[in-house]
Design an enzyme around this catalytic site. Structure first.
Site, mmCIF file in Angstrom:
data_model
loop_
_atom_site.group_PDB
_atom_site.id
_atom_site.type_symbol
_atom_site.label_atom_id
_atom_site.label_comp_id
_atom_site.label_asym_id
_atom_site.label_seq_id
_atom_site.Cartn_x
_atom_site.Cartn_y
_atom_site.Cartn_z
ATOM 1 N N LYS A 1 0.983 -1.245 -0.202
ATOM 2 C CA LYS A 1 0.149 0.042 0.035
ATOM 3 C C LYS A 1 0.860 1.199 -0.045
ATOM 4 O O LYS A 1 1.725 1.409 0.776
ATOM 5 C CB LYS A 1 -0.894 0.015 1.221
ATOM 6 N N GLY B 1 -6.856 4.000 11.115
ATOM 7 C CA GLY B 1 -7.338 2.826 10.869
ATOM 8 C C GLY B 1 -7.683 2.482 9.397
ATOM 9 O O GLY B 1 -8.239 1.390 9.325
ATOM 10 N N THR B 2 -7.175 3.089 8.752
ATOM 11 C CA THR B 2 -7.514 2.742 7.085
ATOM 12 C C THR B 2 -6.970 1.356 6.714
ATOM 13 O O THR B 2 -7.633 0.650 5.872
ATOM 14 C CB THR B 2 -6.963 3.817 6.157
ATOM 15 N N GLY B 3 -5.701 1.220 7.098
ATOM 16 C CA GLY B 3 -5.032 -0.055 6.805
ATOM 17 C C GLY B 3 -5.937 -1.260 7.508
ATOM 18 O O GLY B 3 -6.050 -2.386 6.764
ATOM 19 N N CYS B 4 -6.437 -1.081 8.737
ATOM 20 C CA CYS B 4 -7.278 -2.182 9.306
ATOM 21 C C CYS B 4 -8.544 -2.417 8.473
ATOM 22 O O CYS B 4 -8.911 -3.785 8.176
ATOM 23 C CB CYS B 4 -7.361 -1.847 10.702
ATOM 24 N N THR C 1 -7.432 9.618 8.820
ATOM 25 C CA THR C 1 -7.004 8.422 8.123
ATOM 26 C C THR C 1 -6.914 7.153 9.174
ATOM 27 O O THR C 1 -6.225 6.262 8.839
ATOM 28 C CB THR C 1 -5.762 8.589 7.519
#
Ligand SMILES: Cc1ncc(COP(=O)(O)OP(=O)(O)O)c(N)n1
Ligand SMILES: Cc1nc(C(=O)O)sc1CCOP(=O)(O)O
Ligand SMILES: [Mg+2]
Length: 426
Positions: A106, A141-144, A139
Site C-alpha cells: 500500500k 485505521g485505514t489499513g485495518c 485516516t
C-alpha cells in the site's frame, strides 16, 4: 462453525503468532488475509523483531494475501527504503518470495504522489491500483479497514483482485465522505465506516464509479470482432487480461436477444475481474442483465431519464462535445463524460472532431471525470493524457483494440503507453 476467511490484525507477541499458526494448520480455512500490523498509519512502530520473524517464518507462507504499507514492507525486507512505485513492485515480488499467494503493497505513505497507489502482485502479474488521495486528518485505521473489507469481500465470493479493488474503493469513498468530520483529539481522527447507512446506498457520487476505472476504457464493436472471428465475450476477456479497466458493449447491429446473451456472458467475465460493464444506448438491455450502467449520447435517452429508470446505483456516462453539454451532464446526475472525437475516426460515421482543445474545454467545464474518445491509439494516447487537466481520467478505444488480430497484445501495448504517460504527468 464453518469459517470462510480469517484476517489477522495486530499480533502483540511471538507466542500469539505461534498459537495462530498452529490453529490454522489444525483447522485450515479457505482464505487467510494477513495484515502485518507493524507500523501504523500514524507512524507508530507496533511490533518488535521477534514478531517480525514470526510473520516471515510462520504466517506469510500460509497467507493468501499480505497487505503491508510501505513502512511495513520495508521492515519485512530488512529496512530497504521504498520511495517509488517501482520500489513497491520490487518489494511486492520479494515479499511474494516469502510464501504468500498474493501481495498488496500500500502506497498511501508514498511521498510526491497525487494518487494513492497500491501495487498488487499475484506471482505473475502486477496491477497498479490508483485512487484519489483524499486530503483529510481522518485516516486512523485505514489499513485495518482495508484488510477487513478485503476479507469480507472474499467471504462473499469475490476473486482476490476484485476484493482488493472493492475494498480500496470503499476506503476512498469513506475517506471522501468523512473528510471533514471531527471526532476526538490529536493529529489524526477515525473515519466514518457507516456512510452508506447514513447517506443512502449510493447518494455519494464517488460510490458508483471509481474515476480511476476510466483509465483504459474498451468499447466493443461486433463488426470488428466478427471480422476477426471472435465472440464478444472472448474479445472482452482478452481486453481485460491486457489491462482494460472498464468495458462498454457497443453492439450497434446486434439483435436484442443475441445482445442480451452476449451481455450476460460478458458480465460474468467482468464481475470475475472486478471490472465494470456498461451498455451503450440500450437501457433495456442494461436492466435485463443487471449491468453496472449505460453510456448515452446526445441523441439517446436523456441522462436524467436514464437515471430515473436505472436508479441511484448504476453508472451513467454521457457523450459531450461542448461545455454546455458537460454542465448539463452533471445536473442530470451522470457519473462521467465521454468526450470526442479527439481525432478523426472511421468507427463512427459523421462524427465531429473536437481535437485536444475541444477536449480540454469540456474537461474544464465540468466537475465530472472525463474519458477521451475518437481515433485514439498507441501513437497519440500520450498527447491526450498529457493535456494537463486533472479530471481527464483515461481514454476510450474501439478500433485500436478490436480491429486487430490479437486484442490481448494490443491492449497490453496501449496500457503500457498510458501507464508511462500518466507516470510522466505525475
Ligand atoms: C465513452 C464513450 N464516449 C462517447 C461515446 C459515444 O456515444 P454516442 O454519442 O451515443 O454515440 P454511439 O456510441 O452511441 O454511436 C461512447 N459510446 N462511449
Ligand atoms: C463511439 C465513438 N464516439 C465518439 C465520440 O466522439 O463521441 S468517437 C467514437 C468511435 C471511437 O472509435 P475508435 O477508437 O475506433 O476511433
Ligand atoms: Mg449512443
Amino acid at each position: 462453525m464453518h469459517v470462510d476467511v480469517v484476517k489477522t490484525g495486530m499480533l502483540p507477541s511471538l507466542g500469539i503468532v505461534k498459537v495462530l499458526h498452529k490453529s490454522l494448520r489444525e483447522y485450515p480455512v479457505p482464505a487467510l488475509v494477513v495484515d502485518p500490523v507493524m507500523v501504523s498509519t500514524s507512524g507508530d512502530v507496533l511490533a518488535g523483531p521477534s514478531i517480525l520473524a514470526g510473520f516471515r517464518n510462520e504466517l506469510l507462507p500460509m497467507a493468501d494475501l499480505v497487505t503491508p504499507n510501505i513502512k511495513e514492507a520495508s521492515v519485512l525486507l530488512g529496512g530497504v527504503q521504498l520511495e517509488s512505485v517501482s520500489d513497491m513492485r520490487s518489494a511486492a515480488k520479494l515479499i511474494h518470495d516469502m510464501g504468500p499467494r498474493n501481495v498488496l503493497v500500500k502506497g498511501g505513505h508514498l511521498p510526491d504522489s497525487l494518487d494513492a497507489i497500491d501495487v498488487f502482485f499475484d506471482g505473475e502479474s502486477f496491477h497498479e491500483l490508483h485512487s484519489s488521495r483524499i486530503k483529510t486528518r481522518n485516516t486512523h485505521g485505514t489499513g485495518c479497514t482495508l484488510a477487513s473489507c478485503i476479507a469480507a469481500e472474499l467471504a462473499k465470493g469475490s476473486s482476490m483482485l476484485s476484493a482488493v479493488k472493492d475494498a480500496k474503493h470503499f476506503i476512498e469513498t469513506a475517506l471522501a465522505y468523512s473528510r471533514d468530520i471531527i471526532i476526538g483529539k490529536g493529529a489524526q481522527g477515525p473515519f466514518d465506516h457507516h456512510f452508506r447507512l447514513k447517506n443512502g446506498q449510493s447518494s455519494c457520487r464517488l460510490d458508483r464509479l471509481n474515476p480511476n476505472d476510466l483509465l483504459l476504457y474498451a468499447v466493443t464493436d461486433s463488426g470488428m470482432n466478427r471480422k476477426w472471428g471472435r465472440s464478444i465475450a472472448d474479445a472482452v476477456k482478452s481486453s481485460i487480461e491486457g489491462g482494460a479497466t472498464i468495458i462498454q458493449l457497443r453492439e450497434k447491429d446486434a439483435e436484442t436477444r443475441e445482445f442480451l446473451e452476449a451481455a450476460k456472458a460478458c458480465l460474468e467475465i467482468c464481475r470475475l475481474h472486478g471490472v465494470p460493464l456498461l451498455i451503450n444506448d440500450r437501457i433495456d438491455v442494461a436492466l435485463a442483465c443487471d449491468a453496472d450502467g449505460v453510456h448515452v449520447g446526445q441523441s439517446d435517452m436523456p441522462a436524467h431519464v436514464a437515471r430515473s429508470l436505472l436508479g441511484p446505483e448504476k453508472i451513467i456516462g454521457v457523450s459531450c462535445k461542448t461545455p454546455e453539454q458537460a454542465q448539463q451532464a452533471w445536473i442530470d446526475g451522470a457519473d462521467y463524460i465521454g468526450s470526442g472525437g479527439v481525432y478523426p475516426t472511421n468507427t463512427k460515421e459523421n462524427n465531429r472532431t473536437i481535437g485536444l482543445d475541444g477536449l480540454r474545454t469540456v474537461c474544464l467545464a465540468s466537475k465530472l471525470p472525463v474519458v477521451a474518445i475518437g481515433g485514439i491509439g498507441t501513437s497519440n494516447v500520450r498527447a491526450v493524457m498529457e493535456i494537463g487537466v486533472p479530471n481527464l481520467k483515461g481514454v476510450a478505444v474501439v478500433s485500436a483494440l478490436f480491429d486487430r488480430e490479437c486484442v490481448l497484445t494490443e491492449t497490453r501495448k496501449l496500457h503500457a503507453v498510458i501507464m508511462e504517460a500518466t507516470s510522466l504527468v505525475k
